[in-house]
Design a protein around this motif. Structure first.
Motif, PDB file in Angstrom:
ATOM      1  N   LYS A  14       0.768 -15.166   8.746  1.00 20.14           N
ATOM      2  CA  LYS A  14      -0.252 -16.129   9.215  1.00 20.14           C
ATOM      3  C   LYS A  14      -1.106 -16.599   8.047  1.00 20.14           C
ATOM      4  O   LYS A  14      -1.414 -17.793   7.915  1.00 20.14           O
ATOM      5  N   ARG A  15      -1.477 -15.653   7.189  1.00 18.15           N
ATOM      6  CA  ARG A  15      -2.313 -16.036   6.041  1.00 18.15           C
ATOM      7  C   ARG A  15      -1.566 -16.972   5.099  1.00 18.15           C
ATOM      8  O   ARG A  15      -2.130 -17.937   4.572  1.00 18.15           O
ATOM      9  N   LYS A  67      -1.320 -20.421   6.660  1.00 15.34           N
ATOM     10  CA  LYS A  67      -2.615 -21.115   6.585  1.00 15.34           C
ATOM     11  C   LYS A  67      -2.850 -21.659   5.173  1.00 15.34           C
ATOM     12  O   LYS A  67      -3.332 -22.775   4.994  1.00 15.34           O
TER      13      LYS A  67
END
Ligand code: AMP
Ligand code: MG
Length: 319
Positions: free
Chosen positions: A78-79, A82
């Motif tokens: 997810k990081r 992003k």
């Protein structure tokens, strides 16, 4: 002749008819088809002469679309998403059963990314399905960074190239997967390792040169011109006993003062690794058509995108 056009509506028509379209991305041109169409996916493998055991990258236009095909997204993924999406990072994630085995070569994971190219993002938004798209080149050869490279490779066999100009980054995506919850980098690419480390910390690298890998980009000979290619630390010393040959040299930032060379290419006179990366494949395509006896490339600085350039040039050499 392949139809090269900027017509997104036409590309949608062709893709809806289960045919294949070459699409522009910021990395390289892709050979795209509906992930749910067996006919389209088989045509991708046939055109590329790519072995069926090598999985394809799936392109989506949003996180929501990605969630339709993956079952779990680890926190570090997810990081990364992003930080780098839309962009040149491919994530290998556990897949949902709905993703056909043909796309993932029977693996329980799927490779996915959101590309950073306005034309292809619009195309994806207007389609009802994600696109599987490996690089638009025959298996093992140099990836295409312009519509003409794609046409040269496939000619009449391909219905359409969606024209999005020259690829901005010019080298394939960086691929990251997870093993026992830990991130692993499988392919060096458009996003430098240092930038990845800035987001998720240290990462294991399995970008090895192998002869029977599960990722084709990892084959020891891949991304290769037809002309015999060498990667060396000292170009002058390497060519000193070969001056009877027609030699083309590929250099980072400075021309050589050697009248015997048949051809010289400097990738970035200002010493920018980003500029050098973006020109690498187009320059190799060009040099490959000059009827040289050999291409001698200078080793690039072993940092940032220089690592990705060296990786591709090493695989371009004959062993
Ligand atoms: P290309 O799109 O031609 O640059 O190639 C796609 C790359 O992604 C290849 O190196 C594939 O092996 C790799 N890849 C795609 N899906 C997976 C997967 N599920 N696991 C590991 N590697 C993958
Ligand atoms: Mg490829």
């Amino acid at each position: 002749m392949t139809r090269i056009a900027k017509d997104i509506s036409k590309a949608i028509e062709v893709l809806n008819a289960e045919d294949v379209v070459a699409i522009p991305t910021e990395t390289v041109y892709g050979l795209a088809g509906n992930i749910y169409s067996e006919k389209a996916i088989k045509k991708i493998f046939e055109l590329k002469r790519r072995p069926l055991f090598n999985p394809l990258i799936v392109h989506v236009d949003s996180i929501e679309r990605m969630e339709e095909i993956v079952s779990h997204v680890p926190d570090k993924a997810k990081r990364l998403a992003k930080a780098f999406w839309p962009g040149s990072l491919t994530l290998i994630l556990p897949k949902k059963d709905t993703v056909p085995d043909l796309v993932t070569a029977g693996k329980d994971t799927v490779a996915v990314r959101i590309p950073k190219h306005l034309v292809t993002l619009e195309l994806l938004q207007r389609l009802d399905f994600p696109l599987a798209a490996p690089s638009a080149n025959p298996f093992g050869s140099i990836s295409p960074t312009s519509p003409l490279h794609v046409e040269y490779y496939f000619g009449d066999k391909l219905s359409m190239v969606l024209d999005g100009g020259d690829c901005e980054n010019g080298i394939e995506s960086t691929i990251i997967g997870f093993e026992n919850g830990k991130p692993v980098l499988y392919r060096l690419g458009s996003i430098a390792m240092e930038d990845i480390i800035n987001v998720i910390g240290e990462i294991e690298v399995k970008n090895k040169k192998e002869n029977a890998p599960n990722a084709p980009g990892m084959l020891s000979r891949h991304y290769a011109p037809n002309t015999t290619t060498f990667l060396v630390d000292d170009v002058e010393a390497f060519i000193s006993d070969k001056l009877d040959k027609k030699i083309g040299v590929l250099l980072f930032s400075k021309k050589m003062d050697n009248p015997n060379l048949a051809h010289q290419e400097v990738l970035s006179s200002s010493g920018s690794l980003k500029e050098a990366t973006s020109k690498l494949y187009a320059t190799l395509h060009k040099m490959d058509k000059l009827d040289l006896d050999m291409i001698v490339a200078e080793r690039f600085p072993d940092k940032g995108l220089g690592k990705s350039i060296n990786d591709r040039l090493e695989r371009a050499t004959k062993k």
